[in-house]
Design a protein around this motif. Structure first.
Motif, PDB file in Angstrom:
ATOM      1  N   GLY A  83      33.249  29.753  -0.012  1.00  0.00           N
ATOM      2  CA  GLY A  83      32.731  29.960   1.323  1.00  0.00           C
ATOM      3  C   GLY A  83      31.822  28.817   1.738  1.00  0.00           C
ATOM      4  N   GLN A  84      31.134  28.995   2.872  1.00  0.00           N
ATOM      5  CA  GLN A  84      30.325  27.914   3.407  1.00  0.00           C
ATOM      6  C   GLN A  84      28.940  27.872   2.763  1.00  0.00           C
ATOM      7  N   THR A  85      28.290  26.732   2.879  1.00  0.00           N
ATOM      8  CA  THR A  85      26.938  26.531   2.371  1.00  0.00           C
ATOM      9  C   THR A  85      25.927  26.948   3.426  1.00  0.00           C
ATOM     10  N   ASP A  86      24.909  27.681   3.028  1.00  0.00           N
ATOM     11  CA  ASP A  86      23.821  28.040   3.933  1.00  0.00           C
ATOM     12  C   ASP A  86      22.792  26.909   3.954  1.00  0.00           C
ATOM     13  N   PHE A  87      22.272  26.608   5.153  1.00  0.00           N
ATOM     14  CA  PHE A  87      21.303  25.530   5.304  1.00  0.00           C
ATOM     15  C   PHE A  87      19.972  26.073   5.810  1.00  0.00           C
ATOM     16  N   HIS A  88      18.918  25.339   5.460  1.00  0.00           N
ATOM     17  CA  HIS A  88      17.559  25.687   5.867  1.00  0.00           C
ATOM     18  C   HIS A  88      16.972  24.469   6.568  1.00  0.00           C
ATOM     19  N   TYR A  89      16.501  24.657   7.797  1.00  0.00           N
ATOM     20  CA  TYR A  89      15.997  23.528   8.582  1.00  0.00           C
ATOM     21  C   TYR A  89      14.519  23.271   8.306  1.00  0.00           C
ATOM     22  N   VAL A  90      14.173  22.000   8.137  1.00  0.00           N
ATOM     23  CA  VAL A  90      12.771  21.605   8.010  1.00  0.00           C
ATOM     24  C   VAL A  90      12.505  20.478   9.001  1.00  0.00           C
ATOM     25  N   PRO A  91      11.418  20.560   9.765  1.00  0.00           N
ATOM     26  CA  PRO A  91      11.083  19.483  10.712  1.00  0.00           C
ATOM     27  C   PRO A  91      10.561  18.261   9.971  1.00  0.00           C
ATOM     28  N   GLN A  92      10.742  17.097  10.566  1.00  0.00           N
ATOM     29  CA  GLN A  92      10.264  15.873   9.929  1.00  0.00           C
ATOM     30  C   GLN A  92       8.746  15.769   9.977  1.00  0.00           C
ATOM     31  N   GLY A  93       8.124  16.203  11.052  1.00  0.00           N
ATOM     32  CA  GLY A  93       6.662  16.168  11.148  1.00  0.00           C
ATOM     33  C   GLY A  93       6.090  14.789  11.395  1.00  0.00           C
ATOM     34  N   GLU A  94       6.853  13.934  12.032  1.00  0.00           N
ATOM     35  CA  GLU A  94       6.394  12.559  12.299  1.00  0.00           C
ATOM     36  C   GLU A  94       5.109  12.547  13.125  1.00  0.00           C
ATOM     37  N   GLU A  95       4.925  13.550  13.959  1.00  0.00           N
ATOM     38  CA  GLU A  95       3.746  13.582  14.828  1.00  0.00           C
ATOM     39  C   GLU A  95       2.437  13.715  14.054  1.00  0.00           C
ATOM     40  N   LEU A  96       2.513  14.107  12.783  1.00  0.00           N
ATOM     41  CA  LEU A  96       1.294  14.249  11.976  1.00  0.00           C
ATOM     42  C   LEU A  96       0.748  12.903  11.519  1.00  0.00           C
ATOM     43  N   LEU A  97       1.549  11.839  11.639  1.00  0.00           N
ATOM     44  CA  LEU A  97       1.082  10.502  11.256  1.00  0.00           C
ATOM     45  C   LEU A  97       0.313   9.892  12.428  1.00  0.00           C
ATOM     46  N   SER A  98      -0.995   9.788  12.276  1.00  0.00           N
ATOM     47  CA  SER A  98      -1.815   9.231  13.352  1.00  0.00           C
ATOM     48  C   SER A  98      -1.736   7.713  13.406  1.00  0.00           C
ATOM     49  N   GLU A 104      32.910  19.757   1.027  1.00  0.00           N
ATOM     50  CA  GLU A 104      32.523  21.129   1.354  1.00  0.00           C
ATOM     51  C   GLU A 104      31.245  21.164   2.183  1.00  0.00           C
ATOM     52  N   ILE A 105      30.318  20.242   1.924  1.00  0.00           N
ATOM     53  CA  ILE A 105      29.099  20.174   2.728  1.00  0.00           C
ATOM     54  C   ILE A 105      29.442  19.775   4.160  1.00  0.00           C
ATOM     55  N   GLU A 106      30.290  18.781   4.328  1.00  0.00           N
ATOM     56  CA  GLU A 106      30.711  18.356   5.664  1.00  0.00           C
ATOM     57  C   GLU A 106      31.404  19.503   6.404  1.00  0.00           C
ATOM     58  N   ALA A 107      32.255  20.223   5.690  1.00  0.00           N
ATOM     59  CA  ALA A 107      32.963  21.341   6.317  1.00  0.00           C
ATOM     60  C   ALA A 107      31.991  22.449   6.725  1.00  0.00           C
ATOM     61  N   SER A 108      30.990  22.718   5.903  1.00  0.00           N
ATOM     62  CA  SER A 108      30.007  23.760   6.217  1.00  0.00           C
ATOM     63  C   SER A 108      29.174  23.378   7.434  1.00  0.00           C
ATOM     64  N   LEU A 109      28.756  22.124   7.517  1.00  0.00           N
ATOM     65  CA  LEU A 109      27.984  21.669   8.679  1.00  0.00           C
ATOM     66  C   LEU A 109      28.816  21.794   9.945  1.00  0.00           C
ATOM     67  N   ALA A 110      30.082  21.428   9.849  1.00  0.00           N
ATOM     68  CA  ALA A 110      30.953  21.495  11.021  1.00  0.00           C
ATOM     69  C   ALA A 110      31.204  22.932  11.446  1.00  0.00           C
TER      70      ALA A 110
END
Length: 338
Positions: A231-246, A183-189
């Protein structure tokens, strides 16, 4: 799994194999043998928190140890109970350690079961580390076995009362996970959300509400799905934030390896945090922007010794529990306030 689960399942196995030979002390020896792999917890006394993350559930949870250490354990027990054959005691020890390793493979931390030949950590992401539905029958059976007389005829029945329900619950959860993944795969698609990898894992204390994370571009799509959702799963996007690692020092490299590629870096006021996504969010089914349960402080001067514990139950209240039950039932409307 948690210590109580290991103690009670160890007691039930000890009853099945040794009680007719050594009486009710088999319950105690079973509990001890079942918890032997967790002796690696003492390394936290001298290792840094980031180093200890990779040592815990490492070599002591490996197949090599599961077949070698029981020989020493059998020799020790036989000094007290010479009437029991070495072969029976060795088989008892192997079964206990293998069962411990298998149980720990089922939750998100994973184990180094292939060490020293491979440092890869394996996990099935199948059971939360504390799941009352898995452990309850084991506790009931262990208490009954301790109270019954050694010669009671129904002792083996209680072993089955303990082991069969948790086995069936595991099979039930495997089927839930299979369906949730589909169901997660189907929702992403259906939402045209590209992803390169994903995982699903249970939320605290149950196998009914699942947490999903999919790698997507320079971040991750997070979602929650109940076995009763439609029904489908709702998703919430979060950035990785790799740029914060100096810079990437040994501590950060350890954390990245431990995260298996699922991590974000965030800044909370002046504090830089490394978040491992595999352990979920703090009540994320209430708030999509909730902090991650595993957050390691990269800013010097902050204590990381309880990094595995501090976010697990933060802010839990009775309304939070009620909201979780509603979400398990498939109700999602209350999330709109966020």
């Amino acid at each position: 799994m948690d210590t109580l689960t290991h103690i009670t399942i160890g007691a039930c196995v000890g009853e099945a194999i040794l009680t007719k030979k050594i009486g009710k002390k088999a319950l105690l020896w079973g509990a001890i043998a079942q918890n032997l792999p967790d002796i690696d917890s003492v390394t936290s006394l001298w290792l840094s928190p980031a180093e200890n993350l990779l040592v815990h559930r490492g070599i002591t949870h490996s197949l090599v140890v599961a077949f070698l250490v029981p020989a020493l354990l059998a020799g020790l027990i036989r000094r007290f109970y010479p009437q029991v054959s070495f072969l029976r005691l060795y088989g008892f020890g192997v079964l206990q350690l293998l069962l411990h390793d298998l149980l720990d493979l089922c939750n998100s931390y994973g184990t180094g079961i292939l060490e020293p030949f491979s440092s890869q950590r394996l996990t099935f992401n199948l059971l939360y580390v504390i799941d009352p539905l898995f452990t309850l029958s084991l506790v009931v059976a262990s208490v009954a076995l301790w109270r019954l007389r050694p010669e009671a005829h129904n002792r083996q029945v209680w072993v089955l009362v303990g082991l069969i329900p948790c086995g069936l619950y595991t099979l039930w959860t495997i089927e839930h996970k299979r369906r949730i993944n589909e169901e997660i795969e189907a929702s992403l698609a259906s939402q045209h959300l590209p992803y390169s990898d994903y995982f699903t894992t249970p939320t605290p204390f149950n196998g009914l509400l699942w947490y999903a994370v999919a790698k997507s571009g320079a971040g991750y799509q997070l979602g929650y799905r109940s076995v009763w959702d439609r029904g489908q799963t709702d998703f919430h996007y979060v950035p990785q934030g790799e740029e914060l690692l100096s810079n990437e020092n040994a501590q950060v490299r350890n954390l990245k390896y431990f995260s298996r590629g699922f991590y974000t870096v965030s800044r909370n006021e002046s504090v830089l945090q490394f978040n491992v996504l595999r352990f979920g969010q703090i009540r994320g089914w209430e708030n999509p922007d909730a902090e991650f349960a595993f957050h390691f402080y990269l800013t010097p001067g902050y204590d990381n010794r309880l990094v595995m514990q501090r976010g697990r139950f933060t802010g839990w209240t009775w309304p939070s529990v009620q909201q979780m039950f509603r979400r398990i039932k498939g109700e999602t409307g209350s999330l709109e306030k966020y």
